[in-house]
Enzyme design. Structure first.
Site, PDB file in Angstrom:
ATOM      1  N   GLU A   1     -25.635 -22.768  35.685  1.00  0.00           N
ATOM      2  CA  GLU A   1     -24.743 -22.005  34.811  1.00  0.00           C
ATOM      3  C   GLU A   1     -23.818 -21.109  35.632  1.00  0.00           C
ATOM      4  OE1 GLU A   1     -26.768 -20.896  30.753  1.00  0.00           O
ATOM      5  OE2 GLU A   1     -28.126 -20.415  32.412  1.00  0.00           O
TER       6      GLU A   1
ATOM      7  N   TYR B   1      -5.883  -4.075  19.362  1.00  0.00           N
ATOM      8  CA  TYR B   1      -6.907  -5.105  19.558  1.00  0.00           C
ATOM      9  C   TYR B   1      -6.577  -6.055  20.703  1.00  0.00           C
ATOM     10  CZ  TYR B   1      -3.955  -7.296  15.927  1.00  0.00           C
ATOM     11  OH  TYR B   1      -2.915  -7.753  15.177  1.00  0.00           O
TER      12      TYR B   1
ATOM     13  N   GLU C   1     -27.398 -10.306  27.451  1.00  0.00           N
ATOM     14  CA  GLU C   1     -27.680  -8.928  27.052  1.00  0.00           C
ATOM     15  C   GLU C   1     -26.959  -7.932  27.976  1.00  0.00           C
ATOM     16  OE1 GLU C   1     -31.259 -11.408  25.770  1.00  0.00           O
ATOM     17  OE2 GLU C   1     -29.819 -11.409  27.415  1.00  0.00           O
TER      18      GLU C   1
ATOM     19  N   LYS D   1     -23.258 -19.037  23.456  1.00  0.00           N
ATOM     20  CA  LYS D   1     -23.064 -20.178  24.346  1.00  0.00           C
ATOM     21  C   LYS D   1     -23.207 -21.419  23.474  1.00  0.00           C
ATOM     22  CE  LYS D   1     -25.509 -18.373  28.413  1.00  0.00           C
ATOM     23  NZ  LYS D   1     -26.600 -18.700  29.370  1.00  0.00           N
TER      24      LYS D   1
END
Length: 120
Positions: free
Chosen positions: A21, A53, A73, A99
């Site tokens: 990954e 934004y 996290e 993901k």
């Protein structure tokens, strides 16, 4: 509390617990909800009375695309801390990171995390 939404923001990054990954990377889909008072902006129609934004998007993009973390996290926590630091009007942030193609053998749409943080 009023809300600003950024939904389905897609970025390519290198986060994950597995070496593959962090080497190959993958798409991360981020949804972000900002809680704040939009009363003034709804009266004045001035950008400076709200949170831009586009700048929030750039903040998220920077962390997802330019940094590397093993855990979603951690990535989410860093993004939220940066948003709260940069945008004083924001009182709380809800963030999801998904993901779509993690290295898990099975059938699913996505896996991910959801974090919510607010000012003390």
């Amino acid at each position: 509390m009023d809300k600003i939404y950024l939904q389905g923001c897609r970025f390519y990054g290198y986060h994950g617990a597995f070496a593959e990954e962090q080497k190959l990377g993958q798409i991360f889909v981020v949804d972000c909800t900002l809680s704040l008072d939009l009363g003034r902006a709804s009266q004045t129609d001035r950008l400076e009375d709200t949170v831009h934004y586009g700048m929030v998007f750039d903040c998220i993009k920077k962390h997802v695309e330019e940094e590397k973390y093993r855990l979603l996290e951690k990535l989410g926590g860093v993004i939220i801390a940066d948003i709260l630091q940069q945008f004083a009007a924001v009182q709380a942030v809800k963030l999801t990171i998904n993901k779509e193609n993690p290295p898990i053998n099975g059938h699913y749409t996505a896996v991910g995390i959801e974090l919510e943080r607010s000012r003390p």
